[in-house]
Scaffold this motif. Structure first.
Motif, short mmCIF file in Angstrom:
data_model
loop_
_atom_site.label_atom_id
_atom_site.label_comp_id
_atom_site.label_asym_id
_atom_site.label_seq_id
_atom_site.Cartn_x
_atom_site.Cartn_y
_atom_site.Cartn_z
N HIS A 56 62.93 39.50 44.89
CA HIS A 56 62.84 38.50 43.82
C HIS A 56 63.10 39.16 42.46
O HIS A 56 63.83 38.61 41.63
CB HIS A 56 61.47 37.83 43.82
N SER B 195 58.80 42.62 33.29
CA SER B 195 58.32 41.71 34.32
C SER B 195 57.31 42.44 35.20
O SER B 195 57.44 43.64 35.45
CB SER B 195 59.49 41.21 35.19
N MET C 83 55.02 42.01 38.87
CA MET C 83 54.87 41.30 40.15
C MET C 83 53.64 41.83 40.88
O MET C 83 53.42 43.05 40.95
CB MET C 83 56.12 41.54 41.01
N ASP D 229 47.72 37.18 45.67
CA ASP D 229 47.35 35.90 45.06
C ASP D 229 45.85 35.68 45.14
O ASP D 229 45.35 34.71 45.72
CB ASP D 229 48.09 34.72 45.72
N SER E 239 46.31 33.14 38.74
CA SER E 239 46.93 32.05 37.98
C SER E 239 46.31 31.88 36.59
O SER E 239 46.82 31.08 35.79
CB SER E 239 46.82 30.73 38.75
N THR F 21 53.13 36.14 38.90
CA THR F 21 54.01 35.92 40.05
C THR F 21 53.59 36.90 41.13
O THR F 21 53.41 38.09 40.87
CB THR F 21 55.48 36.14 39.66
N THR F 22 53.41 36.42 42.36
CA THR F 22 52.80 37.27 43.38
C THR F 22 53.17 36.79 44.78
O THR F 22 53.88 35.79 44.94
CB THR F 22 51.26 37.28 43.19
N LEU G 228 55.74 31.65 42.50
CA LEU G 228 56.43 31.84 41.23
C LEU G 228 55.56 31.35 40.08
O LEU G 228 55.16 30.17 40.05
CB LEU G 228 57.77 31.10 41.23
N ARG G 229 55.29 32.26 39.13
CA ARG G 229 54.56 31.87 37.93
C ARG G 229 55.31 32.41 36.71
O ARG G 229 56.53 32.28 36.65
CB ARG G 229 53.11 32.35 38.02
N ASN G 230 54.59 33.01 35.75
CA ASN G 230 55.23 33.32 34.47
C ASN G 230 55.38 34.80 34.13
O ASN G 230 55.80 35.13 33.02
CB ASN G 230 54.43 32.64 33.33
#
Length: 341
Positions: A176, A274, A276, A280, A285, A292-293, A331-333
């Motif tokens: 990713h 970025s 990663m 989770d 969150s 993002t994880t 997918l997050r920020n």
């Protein structure tokens, strides 16, 4: 070749340096025996195989319908949903659970083994990544009690394992980052002590080489899975001549440490870097930026683990010794397209 002679209560008494009557009391009425004496007896039981040979017959006839779960830290956010899955599946099948919070303390692990030796538990779920202390002294010819390793496999032991496919999950995570244009990707979390960390590093390496990217050894840093180790690793990165544009962290706690370090230096995320994670966990969150994880299916891991152990206890011919579930990309920020330049 002669058959191995089953261990006897006399063997246990001899190794523990106590009388046969004391061994009997320690196994059947542990509250009436001094802690130090009980530990000696439990260790001797493990070393001789008395727990898993002579006493296994009693377990079959006098089932407790209880399962012992050994975890290094029940407060670990990775464990809560796994424990729920374990308990849910056990309850459906008429079993209860006993949870041992070991804190990786050998004396605690030895104490918890008494639940098996005194017929208060029928099998073990291991979240510790190693055999309980005492069983590690058992000889190669001694059969282990029914047990399943969860989340972290037990090295060099014939213990079935249920968990996430860490290699494939880490490869997906790194792919990713590559898809977002990142070519200088750091891996934070190298460890020789954790099989999970090694698998996730392997997945990172496979993704990088599969994309034709060179792995800069300076971008692979040790960390022990804690937030502080992630922060420290990110700080060490800034003594390098060249910086990565993205960080793949061995878990979410490590990723949080990296985010803290980068933010403290005044960087904007994910514009400048970025980040990663993996797992989770509950707060992934809620951090800024949201992480993002790779999401572990913890509930399903717990259910599959208990289902496998109960099948073993019921005498089923268990062919599958490893069950790997797929992690899901969330997918997050905290990940963005790499800036040109």
């Amino acid at each position: 070749m002669s058959a191995i002679k089953p261990a006897t209560i006399e063997d246990v008494a001899l190794i523990a340096g106590v009388s046969i009557a004391t061994v009997s009391r320690a196994l059947n009425e542990p509250g009436k025996v001094a802690d130090s004496t009980r530990r000696k007896v439990i260790e001797a039981v493990a070393q001789t195989g008395y727990t898993t040979n002579a006493m296994a017959r009693n377990l079959r006839m006098r089932k407790s319908n209880m399962i012992l779960i050994l975890a290094p830290d029940v407060g670990d956010p990775n464990f809560s949903n796994i424990l729920i899955g374990l308990e849910t599946e056990a309850s459906k099948r008429g079993y209860g659970v006993l949870i041992g919070n070991t804190q990786n303390d050998p004396s605690r692990e030895t104490d918890y083994l008494r639940f098996l030796s005194s017929n208060q538990a029928d099998g073990i779920i291991l979240l510790t990544g190693h055999l309980p202390f005492g069983l590690t002294q058992a000889g190669p010819d001694v059969r282990l009690p029914p047990m399943v390793a969860v989340n972290e496999p037990v090295p060099n032991a014939a213990v079935p394992f249920v968990g996430v496919d860490n290699i494939e999950g880490a490869r997906t995570a790194t792919d990713h980052l590559i898809s977002q244009g990142h070519t200088r990707i750091a891996f934070i979390g190298q460890s020789t002590r954790s099989a999970v960390s090694s698998y996730r590093e392997e997945g990172y390496r496979r993704a990088m080489t599969g994309a034709g990217l060179t792995i800069d050894p300076r971008f692979v840093l040790e960390a022990d899975g804690t937030t502080e180790s992630g922060r420290g690793a990110a700080e060490r990165m800034f003594v390098r001549d060249q910086l990565p544009t993205a960080f793949f962290c061995v878990n979410d706690a490590t990723a949080l440490g990296v985010i803290i370090a980068l933010t403290a230096r005044g960087y904007a995320l994910p514009q400048d870097f970025s980040v990663m994670g993996f797992d989770d966990i509950s707060y992934a969150s809620f951090v800024t930026p949201s992480l993002t994880t790779m999401k572990q299916p913890r509930l399903q891991i717990g259910e599959a683990s208990m289902e496998l152990l109960l099948a073993m206890l019921e005498g089923a011919d268990v062919q599958k010794r490893e069950i790997l579930l797929r992690a899901e990309l969330i997918l997050r920020n905290s990940v963005a397209l790499r800036r040109p330049g």
